[in-house]
Scaffold this motif. Structure first.
Motif, PDB file in Angstrom:
ATOM      1  N   CYS B 404       0.768  -1.233  -0.056  1.00 21.34           N
ATOM      2  CA  CYS B 404       0.087   0.043   0.129  1.00 21.34           C
ATOM      3  C   CYS B 404       1.038   1.249   0.033  1.00 21.34           C
ATOM      4  O   CYS B 404       1.572   1.326   0.846  1.00 21.34           O
ATOM      5  CB  CYS B 404      -0.821   0.058   1.283  1.00 21.34           C
ATOM      6  N   CYS B 407      -0.411   3.460   3.309  1.00 22.60           N
ATOM      7  CA  CYS B 407       0.085   2.800   4.934  1.00 22.60           C
ATOM      8  C   CYS B 407       1.411   2.107   4.916  1.00 22.60           C
ATOM      9  O   CYS B 407       1.716   1.592   6.146  1.00 22.60           O
ATOM     10  CB  CYS B 407      -1.242   2.279   5.474  1.00 22.60           C
ATOM     11  N   CYS B 430      -4.191  -0.631  -0.216  1.00 26.99           N
ATOM     12  CA  CYS B 430      -4.611  -1.604   0.637  1.00 26.99           C
ATOM     13  C   CYS B 430      -6.184  -1.444   0.829  1.00 26.99           C
ATOM     14  O   CYS B 430      -6.912  -2.686   0.856  1.00 26.99           O
ATOM     15  CB  CYS B 430      -4.006  -1.775   1.888  1.00 26.99           C
ATOM     16  N   SER B 431      -6.904  -0.283   0.434  1.00 25.23           N
ATOM     17  CA  SER B 431      -8.039  -0.124   0.681  1.00 25.23           C
ATOM     18  C   SER B 431      -8.454   1.127   0.152  1.00 25.23           C
ATOM     19  O   SER B 431      -7.533   2.160  -0.345  1.00 25.23           O
ATOM     20  CB  SER B 431      -8.297   0.209   2.004  1.00 25.23           C
ATOM     21  N   CYS B 434      -7.145   4.297   1.821  1.00 23.76           N
ATOM     22  CA  CYS B 434      -5.639   4.584   1.516  1.00 23.76           C
ATOM     23  C   CYS B 434      -5.321   5.310   0.370  1.00 23.76           C
ATOM     24  O   CYS B 434      -4.635   6.267   0.320  1.00 23.76           O
ATOM     25  CB  CYS B 434      -4.790   3.387   1.977  1.00 23.76           C
TER      26      CYS B 434
HETATM   27 FE   LIG Z   1      -3.305   0.923   3.420  1.00 22.45          FE
END
Ligand SMILES: [Fe+2]
Ligand SMILES: [Fe+2]
Lengths: 403, 550
Positions: B404, B407, B430-431, B434
């Motif tokens: 990511c 993060c 990751c998401s 993020c």
């Molecule tokens: Fe992340």
């Protein structure tokens, strides 16, 4: 309501859930393997300043990382203008190596830590000669607090304040009172205010410790003032505000004090102007040259003890780190001339200002009934002291100070 | 001091408040928040006359306990599985602490209310205390624990290891960028108020269960300073809320700070507590249970939600999603598995999981064995060198993950990975949150509003990039993660200290080169990249390749 609850039969209680203790023998020396020798039990990522690594160094050095050393991925947050971490240009002073390019890292470069000369620049050689860390900070300051409290308490019990004359009461409530503001502003807005700006953990930590001394001293004076308000008939606990806000004798000092947190973007200048110039020429002039000298003659044996612990912090601790920080820069193997010039410029800017402010304090010397030494004599002592500090640093005394 | 005299003394020191008359202080640190200069109560009522002796007393207890632990041979009962993870934790945490000290001047500069500065200055000293008391604890471990490797090179390891870099967000995030975003929202409102409970209370409890009572002694002493810091943050937050113009920024910063803290702290502390312990009593709380109690109930329900009535927009969706990641998406398990996959890139030893561990995980997280059991069996099978490669080089049904960009924890919940092209570079996240943090929040304009003080995400954010194309033995040597014979590795995938069972850099020579997932990702054509992402999203759990047919 006297119903009693029956105690459950202890045999029926469920067994208590506690973690199992087991013998693991995970003690130093229990086995032989690579790195099990006692020689492996030291922090191997930094070089001590002297032969042996000290406890202070172990808990301080390299805690704040440096991309010129092992920080392979670099700083990961930046300010809006692109600056990152602890920029080395937050003071005009330079330590050798700062202009050398930092290692370039990117695709396939490796971490960049191998083969780097370390320290990469001279700032990393600075060590606090007081070796202050957690334990020493609390031990020293708690001792000071206890000592001050005891002195004041003893004086209260012994009715030592009863012998103070009206004039001396006025002097303590106004002028000793006004000084609390100086210490407070320096503590919070000069020392704490610059504690994000230094290039290494050693620098920023000494600023934090110096800040604690000052803030504590300011509070010592405020609380002493409060006790006197309670104990001494006619002692005006608000007079220090009037003196600080309006008394002409204090406005010069106030102006210079306020100018120190206004120094733009140079932690080095803020520390230098405060601890090298302001403190000997104004701080010690007032604290030692006036208060400590005048008090005994006026029947006051308490105020010198309160002011004295603050004086001691400066003379023995804060000045010591200041010399250890700035002295080597004057001899720097790469930037000695540059640094000497920068510091001489600072002296040219701050010394006339500090001396002018010092002179505005002069009327205070004639206020107590029992007169302290003449103002000019106190000032001369302060100037000599100041010249001594400059010569320790390897700097020239500006002409204003030459008598 | 009595309560009454303390209150009086506190009243008195308010007279010190400085109103500049000749010069305004230089404001070094900018913020896009606005504060009205209003009289404000100092929430702490702390004065140094009582503070210094109180802390000295706390210190005496800590150092007394440390002496006692050594005299009492504590290390004869300490679990190595646990203490090895302290090599990571105690390499990270002194920097966040000292960074918290360094963030206080940013608040003096950004919040114009002198009543609050006193408490902030005391917090500054507290944080110097925390940093050095923790460095000192690490030094004690180095001197007394069986294996000093990883403690003795601690800060070098921290500075050049990818786990250290992940942890560094929890430090640089306090001191860089918009002063209020950093020092107030990220540090005090989220890191200290929400996450210090897991750091400084849950961790120590687990340490004690593993025979180490020094970590609890030190960290409870640290935590006892924390409530004052939380009050500092609360007072600043209320002031920020009183100006409606700040609310959009508060919403942004709370979303960023919450999500980043969750991603970083839950990854690390979750792993330490679940995979670093030998205490498998069924009635001991799992990390998920602790999280539910301390973070969900105590922080979210009791602290954040009541602030809604003052105009705070609480990120309900992100709190629920963090919980969803922990409870349903196996966040902590995925992270622990990744740490163990990459054991050779670190500076501590990672113990394998046994049947007793499996049973506990299955009890606490039903379905755990089906997802992760096989992989951990492979981990133990491949633990000692025996002609094979470290697990990352063997076929164990595990696809090495993308990182990511925000993060820096890998994109372990495979279905959630998203991407963006920023400045000509393809980044993975990751998401969604993020992605938003990088692409939208850390920018000079936010939702059409100028945010000239907002910070930037910078640096070599993917560790593997630096070693793209390197052989693994050289990677480990370059990082310095070898012991005093020059080749036995600091890290090991087991706890056996018999030199014949330990991996050396020679064993790594049979591995292929390390390849950076991000470099490879950027070398793909757009079609390849789209197919790669589609496949990635179908991978997992436990890093398994996508099923053969869609
Ligand atoms: Fe992340
Ligand atoms: Fe702290």
């Amino acid at each position: 309501m006297t119903a009693t609850t029956e105690r459950p039969d202890t045999t029926e209680r469920p067994p208590r859930s506690v973690p199992k203790v087991s013998f693991t023998d995970a003690e130093a020396g229990a086995k032989d393997f690579p790195d099990s020798d006692p020689g492996a039990r030291h922090f191997n990522y930094y070089k001590p300043a002297k032969r042996k690594q000290t406890h202070y160094e172990d808990v301080t050095v390299e805690v704040q990382p440096d991309p010129r050393h092992y920080l392979s991925q670099g700083w990961i947050y930046g300010f809006a203008d692109g600056q990152t971490g602890y920029p080395l240009n937050w003071t005009k002073l330079k330590a050798w190596g700062v202009d050398d390019p930092p290692p370039v890292r990117g695709v396939g470069t490796g971490g960049g830590g191998a083969g780097l000369d370390w320290p990469a620049h001279g700032w990393h050689w600075f060590r606090d000669p007081n070796e202050e860390w957690e334990q020493t900070i609390y031990r020293n300051n708690a001792n000071v607090v206890r000592q001050v409290n005891q002195n004041i308490e003893n004086a209260r019990n012994a009715k030592a304040f009863d012998q103070w004359s009206r004039n001396w009461i006025r002097f303590v409530e106004r002028s000793v009172g006004a000084w609390m503001h100086v210490e407070h502003i320096l503590g919070l807005y000069v020392f704490a205010g610059n504690e994000r700006s230094g290039p290494t953990n050693m620098h920023n930590t000494v600023m934090a410790v110096n800040s604690a001394h000052k803030i504590r001293f300011a509070q010592d004076l405020a609380l002493y003032n409060m006790t006197l308000t309670e104990e001494v008939d006619g002692f005006d606990g608000t007079a220090h505000l009037a003196a600080w806000n309006d008394d002409g004798a204090w406005q010069g000092v106030r102006e210079v004090t306020e100018a120190l947190p206004a120094i733009e973007d140079d932690w080095g200048e803020a520390m230098f102007a405060t601890n090298v110039v302001f403190e000997p020429l104004i701080g010690e002039l007032f604290r030692s040259g006036l208060v400590m000298q005048a008090a005994p003659g006026n029947g006051d044996f308490v105020t010198p003890t309160v002011v004295g612990v603050g004086e001691y912090d400066y003379a023995l601790r804060d000045l010591a780190w200041t010399k250890a920080c700035f002295g080597p820069l004057v001899q720097d193997r790469e930037f000695a001339d540059h640094n000497r010039q920068v510091m001489q410029d600072w002296l040219s800017a701050w010394v006339p200002r500090a001396l002018a402010a010092a002179r505005t304090l002069q009327p205070l010397w004639s206020q107590p009934d029992a007169r302290p030494p003449r103002f000019e004599d106190s000032l001369e002592i302060a100037k000599n002291r100041f010249s001594g500090i400059l010569s320790d640093l390897g700097l020239e005394t500006p002409k204003e100070v030459v008598l | 001091m009595s309560r009454q005299s303390l209150a009086k003394a506190h009243q008195k020191i308010q007279e010190l408040s400085w109103e500049p008359q000749y010069h305004e202080p230089y404001m070094k640190y900018g913020t896009d928040y606005t504060f009205r200069k209003a009289q404000k109560k100092d929430p702490l009522k702390q004065i140094l006359r009582s503070y210094f002796p109180m802390e000295e007393e706390k210190d005496n207890r800590v150092y007394g306990a440390e002496d006692g632990a050594i005299r009492g041979n504590m290390f004869r009962q300490v679990q190595e599985r646990w203490l090895e993870w302290q090599k990571l934790f105690l390499s990270i945490i002194p920097l966040p602490e000292i960074s918290a000290a360094r963030s206080m001047p940013m608040l003096f500069h950004a919040v114009p209310n002198p009543e609050l500065h006193n408490g902030q200055a005391i917090q500054m000293i507290d944080e110097v205390r925390h940093s050095t008391i923790q460095q000192n604890l690490k030094r004690l471990y180095m001197n007394n624990y069986i294996d000093p490797a990883g403690f003795n090179n601690s800060l070098r390891g921290f500075h050049n290891d990818y786990c250290g870099t992940i942890g560094r967000q929890f430090a640089e995030g306090f001191i860089t960028g918009d002063a209020i975003t950093a020092a107030s929202i990220y540090l005090t409102i989220v890191a200290e108020t929400a996450f210090t409970n897991t750091l400084f209370v849950a961790m120590p409890a687990e340490a004690a269960a593993n025979g180490d009572y020094l970590l609890p002694t030190v960290f409870h002493s640290v935590q006892s300073d924390e409530s004052r810091h939380i009050s500092n943050g609360y007072a600043t937050l209320l002031m920020a809320l009183s100006d409606e113009g700040n609310r959009q920024l508060l919403e942004r910063d709370l979303r960023y700070a919450w999500w980043n803290n969750h991603a970083v702290v839950d990854a690390a502390i979750g792993t330490f507590i679940e995979y670093g312990t030998k205490d498998r009593r069924k009635d001991r709380e799992s990390y998920a249970e602790m999280w539910r109690r301390w973070i969900y109930d105590d922080y979210y329900r009791s602290y954040l939600v009541p602030l809604e009535k003052y105009g705070l927009t609480v990120p309900h969706d992100l709190i629920e999603e963090a919980w969803n990641r922990i409870w349903n998406k196996g966040y902590v398990h995925e992270v622990a598995q990744f740490f163990a996959t990459g054991w050779l890139a670190n500076y501590w030893r990672i113990d394998g999981m046994t049947d007793e561990d499996f049973e506990w995980f299955e009890y606490k997280y039903p379905g755990w064995y089906d997802k992760y059991g096989k992989w951990w069996e492979n981990y133990s099978r491949l633990a000692t060198p025996n002609g094979h490669k470290p697990i990352v080089g063997e076929d164990v049904d595990y696809v090495y993950p993308q990182r990511c960009w925000t993060c820096m924890v890998p994109c372990l919940i495979r279905e959630d990975m998203v991407t963006a092209e920023v400045d000509g570079v393809h980044r993975t996240y990751c998401s969604e949150t993020c992605r938003w943090t990088d692409v939208e929040a850390f920018r000079p304009v936010y939702q059409g509003r100028e945010t000239p003080n907002m910070g930037r995400l910078v640096g070599n954010r993917e560790w593997e990039t630096l070693y793209h194309g390197w052989s693994w033995d050289k990677v480990v040597e370059d990082m310095g993660f070898v012991r005093d014979d020059g080749k036995t590795m600091t890290a090991q995938p087991h706890l056996n200290l018999d030199p014949k069972k330990m991996w050396t850099t020679d064993h790594l020579k049979r591995m292929g080169p390390l390849l950076s997932p991000n470099v490879l990702f950027n070398e793909m054509s757009d079609e390849q990249r789209a197919a790669f992402v589609a496949d990635y999203n179908r991978q997992g759990p436990a890093g398994r390749p996508a099923p053969a047919s869609a």
